[in-house]
Design a protein around this motif. Sequence first.
Motif, PDB file in Angstrom:
ATOM      1  N   LEU A  57       0.835  -1.194   0.000  1.00  0.00           N
ATOM      2  CA  LEU A  57       0.000   0.000   0.000  1.00  0.00           C
ATOM      3  C   LEU A  57       0.873   1.250   0.000  1.00  0.00           C
ATOM      4  CD1 LEU A  57      -2.547  -1.091   2.777  1.00  0.00           C
ATOM      5  CD2 LEU A  57      -2.559  -1.651   0.340  1.00  0.00           C
ATOM      6  N   LEU A 134      -4.744   2.163  -2.229  1.00  0.00           N
ATOM      7  CA  LEU A 134      -4.634   0.711  -2.364  1.00  0.00           C
ATOM      8  C   LEU A 134      -5.293   0.246  -3.655  1.00  0.00           C
ATOM      9  CD1 LEU A 134      -7.264  -1.068  -0.106  1.00  0.00           C
ATOM     10  CD2 LEU A 134      -7.243   1.394  -0.402  1.00  0.00           C
ATOM     11  N   LEU A 138      -8.162  -5.419  -3.989  1.00  0.00           N
ATOM     12  CA  LEU A 138      -7.887  -5.999  -2.677  1.00  0.00           C
ATOM     13  C   LEU A 138      -9.134  -6.111  -1.811  1.00  0.00           C
ATOM     14  CD1 LEU A 138      -4.456  -4.466  -1.588  1.00  0.00           C
ATOM     15  CD2 LEU A 138      -4.938  -6.631  -2.731  1.00  0.00           C
ATOM     16  N   LEU A 139     -10.104  -5.241  -2.008  1.00  0.00           N
ATOM     17  CA  LEU A 139     -11.291  -5.261  -1.159  1.00  0.00           C
ATOM     18  C   LEU A 139     -12.344  -6.250  -1.658  1.00  0.00           C
ATOM     19  CD1 LEU A 139     -11.740  -1.475  -0.306  1.00  0.00           C
ATOM     20  CD2 LEU A 139     -10.599  -3.263   1.015  1.00  0.00           C
ATOM     21  N   ARG A 188      -1.553  -5.895   5.538  1.00  0.00           N
ATOM     22  CA  ARG A 188      -2.578  -6.946   5.511  1.00  0.00           C
ATOM     23  C   ARG A 188      -3.687  -6.643   6.507  1.00  0.00           C
ATOM     24  NH1 ARG A 188       1.092 -12.493   5.440  1.00  0.00           N
ATOM     25  NH2 ARG A 188       2.425 -11.930   3.669  1.00  0.00           N
ATOM     26  N   VAL A 191      -6.000  -3.868   5.184  1.00  0.00           N
ATOM     27  CA  VAL A 191      -6.972  -4.361   4.200  1.00  0.00           C
ATOM     28  C   VAL A 191      -8.084  -5.140   4.900  1.00  0.00           C
ATOM     29  CG1 VAL A 191      -7.302  -5.892   2.214  1.00  0.00           C
ATOM     30  CG2 VAL A 191      -5.306  -4.380   2.318  1.00  0.00           C
ATOM     31  N   THR A 195     -11.986  -4.035   4.777  1.00  0.00           N
ATOM     32  CA  THR A 195     -12.961  -4.988   4.248  1.00  0.00           C
ATOM     33  C   THR A 195     -14.128  -5.155   5.209  1.00  0.00           C
ATOM     34  OG1 THR A 195     -11.226  -6.176   3.049  1.00  0.00           O
ATOM     35  CG2 THR A 195     -13.286  -7.350   3.433  1.00  0.00           C
ATOM     36  N   GLN A 243      -4.126 -11.201   0.398  1.00  0.00           N
ATOM     37  CA  GLN A 243      -3.653  -9.993   1.072  1.00  0.00           C
ATOM     38  C   GLN A 243      -4.354  -9.766   2.404  1.00  0.00           C
ATOM     39  OE1 GLN A 243      -1.136  -8.437  -0.039  1.00  0.00           O
ATOM     40  NE2 GLN A 243      -0.962  -9.095  -2.158  1.00  0.00           N
TER      41      GLN A 243
END
Length: 342
Positions: A57, A134, A138-139, A188, A191, A195, A243
Amino acid sequence: MSGRQLSGTLYSTHSAPAPQRLEYWRAALSHAFAAVDVTVPDEVCSGSVRTSRLGHLQVATVEGDPLGARRTPRLIARGEDQQLVVTLLARGVARFEQDAREVELRPGEIVICDMARPLRMEFPNPFQTKSLVLPRRLLGLGESDLQRLTATAIGPDTTMGSVLSPFLAKLVDTAATYPSATGELLARHVVDLLTVLLGERLHQEAGDTPGAPQVLLPRIQRYIDRHLADPDLTPDAIARAHQMSVRYLHKLFQTEDVTVSRWIQRRRLQECRRELARREAAGRTIAAVARQWGFTSAAHFSRVFRDVYGMSPTEWRDSSMRAPRTSLSPSGVPRVLETATA
């Protein structure tokens, strides 16, 4: 300006000759976030951008005089910069417009911007922002969900804002001080946190929208199915591929009342059981079938197979060969094919 130079470095318009400051400012902002067009009152601008890497990131602190910035279809058409930007307004006032919505931010409020779609930002007064950048992927959110999250103010009086605002401010301020390994681990967890918080926000806005666990778990289970044959498929490997932290991965599987390792083993056993019941596979050895689905030891495979199904792989194969022709359900349970009667 070199893209590599800016990372982890403070860049200030004061270091550029006056006639070049506007272009310098545009280049600095474009590197930190994505390519943008910048306008400033009377062609006079002053500001600075400080960026740091945090694992995969990037974080950025921006402060400066009034400006406007636009992410246009022309810039988006270049096919790069597929990023999300989570921005905390630390000082000043800001207006963001995206996805047919416009929001005005006050200090302490957060906004999410999608750099893959047109965006307009205005800072009418001197300002400071702290941002997390980011990759969109990733989400694990779909386009419709992303569009519901952009250009909406997340205030410090909300559940998400009360958690994210102080965390984001501290993270941006300290990112450059962490060793590389610590930065990777923090990335990590960041994220994971986003999320969960964004999934809950979506869930609160629409009762029919699944939360983060309901979005992530099926995706991870599909990933496991695609990689069952890999003997190196472990919780660590799965977490790295998505991730996220191993701890959060295990938390997702709590809803299945099984550990990640047990889920992998269960799916491998189901596929082995299915294969051993196939008459076309009668000539294959037990060890070959076990290896096909990721078991590295035939003895270990036979032991866990007996523990789960109450018989050895050989006994299961022999009983399947003697039984009427069957098909297997997705869970590995045999289903007798009915034969027509005269």
